[in-house]
Design an enzyme around this catalytic site. Sequence first.
Site, PDB file in Angstrom:
ATOM      1  N   GLY A  11      65.999 -11.177  40.406  1.00  0.00           N
ATOM      2  CA  GLY A  11      65.818 -10.065  39.575  1.00  0.00           C
ATOM      3  C   GLY A  11      64.511 -10.302  38.416  1.00  0.00           C
ATOM      4  N   SER A  12      63.361 -10.757  39.156  1.00  0.00           N
ATOM      5  CA  SER A  12      62.252 -10.715  38.055  1.00  0.00           C
ATOM      6  C   SER A  12      61.697  -9.438  37.921  1.00  0.00           C
ATOM      7  CB  SER A  12      61.311 -11.555  39.073  1.00  0.00           C
ATOM      8  OG  SER A  12      60.550 -10.808  39.881  1.00  0.00           O
ATOM      9  N   ASN A 106      62.783   3.282  43.236  1.00  0.00           N
ATOM     10  CA  ASN A 106      62.749   1.952  43.972  1.00  0.00           C
ATOM     11  C   ASN A 106      61.256   1.242  43.989  1.00  0.00           C
ATOM     12  OD1 ASN A 106      63.753  -0.121  45.988  1.00  0.00           O
ATOM     13  ND2 ASN A 106      62.388   0.717  47.593  1.00  0.00           N
ATOM     14  N   HIS A 108      58.796  -0.977  46.360  1.00  0.00           N
ATOM     15  CA  HIS A 108      58.852  -1.578  47.647  1.00  0.00           C
ATOM     16  C   HIS A 108      57.317  -2.235  47.752  1.00  0.00           C
ATOM     17  CE1 HIS A 108      59.465  -1.648  51.923  1.00  0.00           C
ATOM     18  NE2 HIS A 108      57.856  -1.492  52.096  1.00  0.00           N
ATOM     19  N   SER A 135      54.506  -0.206  45.784  1.00  0.00           N
ATOM     20  CA  SER A 135      54.796   1.393  45.418  1.00  0.00           C
ATOM     21  C   SER A 135      56.197   1.377  44.762  1.00  0.00           C
ATOM     22  CB  SER A 135      54.914   1.911  46.838  1.00  0.00           C
ATOM     23  OG  SER A 135      53.578   1.744  47.456  1.00  0.00           O
ATOM     24  N   ASP A 144      62.565   3.903  52.006  1.00  0.00           N
ATOM     25  CA  ASP A 144      61.391   3.391  51.645  1.00  0.00           C
ATOM     26  C   ASP A 144      60.409   4.717  51.408  1.00  0.00           C
ATOM     27  OD1 ASP A 144      61.626   0.269  52.865  1.00  0.00           O
ATOM     28  OD2 ASP A 144      62.100   0.954  50.817  1.00  0.00           O
TER      29      ASP A 144
HETATM   30  C1  GRF Z   1      60.557  -9.328  46.133  1.00  0.00           C
HETATM   31  O1  GRF Z   1      60.258  -9.681  47.377  1.00  0.00           O
HETATM   32  C2  GRF Z   1      59.792  -8.081  45.605  1.00  0.00           C
HETATM   33  O2  GRF Z   1      58.340  -8.003  46.200  1.00  0.00           O
HETATM   34  C3  GRF Z   1      60.833  -6.961  46.111  1.00  0.00           C
HETATM   35  O3  GRF Z   1      62.115  -7.514  45.928  1.00  0.00           O
HETATM   36  C4  GRF Z   1      61.988  -9.074  46.089  1.00  0.00           C
HETATM   37  C5  GRF Z   1      62.672  -9.717  44.918  1.00  0.00           C
HETATM   38  O4  GRF Z   1      62.376  -8.860  43.896  1.00  0.00           O
HETATM   39  N1  GRF Z   1      60.537  -5.773  45.348  1.00  0.00           N
HETATM   40  P1  GRF Z   1      62.986  -9.559  42.251  1.00  0.00           P
HETATM   41  O5  GRF Z   1      62.198 -10.753  41.780  1.00  0.00           O
HETATM   42  O6  GRF Z   1      64.367  -9.869  42.601  1.00  0.00           O
HETATM   43  O7  GRF Z   1      62.942  -8.403  41.417  1.00  0.00           O
END
Ligand code: GRF
Length: 195
Positions: A11-12, A106, A108, A135, A144
Amino acid sequence: KRVAILISGGGSNMLALVASMTGDHPARPVLVASNDPGAMGLKRAAELGIATAAVEHRPFKGDRAAFEAALLQPILAAEPDILCLAGFMRVLTPAFVARFEGRMLNIHPSLLPKYTGLHTHQRALDAGDTEAGCSVHEVTAALDEGPLLGQARVPVLPGDTADSLGARVLAQEHRLYPAVLRRFAAGDRSPIFLS
Ligand code: GRF
């Protein structure tokens, strides 16, 4: 605007979105939901005081509609105006998408329309691309694809691996998604391009 964020892992991107929704921002996070009850992002969201929900997708086996019906419960209860998919790794059915058409975003990790689907960074490296990126697009039934709302570009550097390139792209995701959401929540769908 009420924003629900769907995640599958750390979830970053969710954290970056949540951190951006302060002050005069037109949106606030009302729910973080996941297809994996063990997703670290759920714990992080809860620590920030955000309501969370999880529906394990595995018990539904291939029955996508049944999984989505279960996931829809907490989402509809939160009454979101906007849905943000952020590292959400399940393909949604056209029926689910139709419910949120025009208000579901979303992110991607590629410069769409290149490299829809998975393993985007390795594919860019294998193709010898000198640039990569991420994107943000509106979600439509086709995976996508959908109207582009923003892109961020990064250089591919000598010796890059999928991991090193992915890390460089992820840092830009954390800039791009909040910038797009702020505009989208204010009713501006004109695409932005960061580098
Ligand atoms: C990462 O590979 C990111 O590029 C894609 O989803 C994956 C996990 O992202 N969007 P997150 O850290 O869980 O937001």
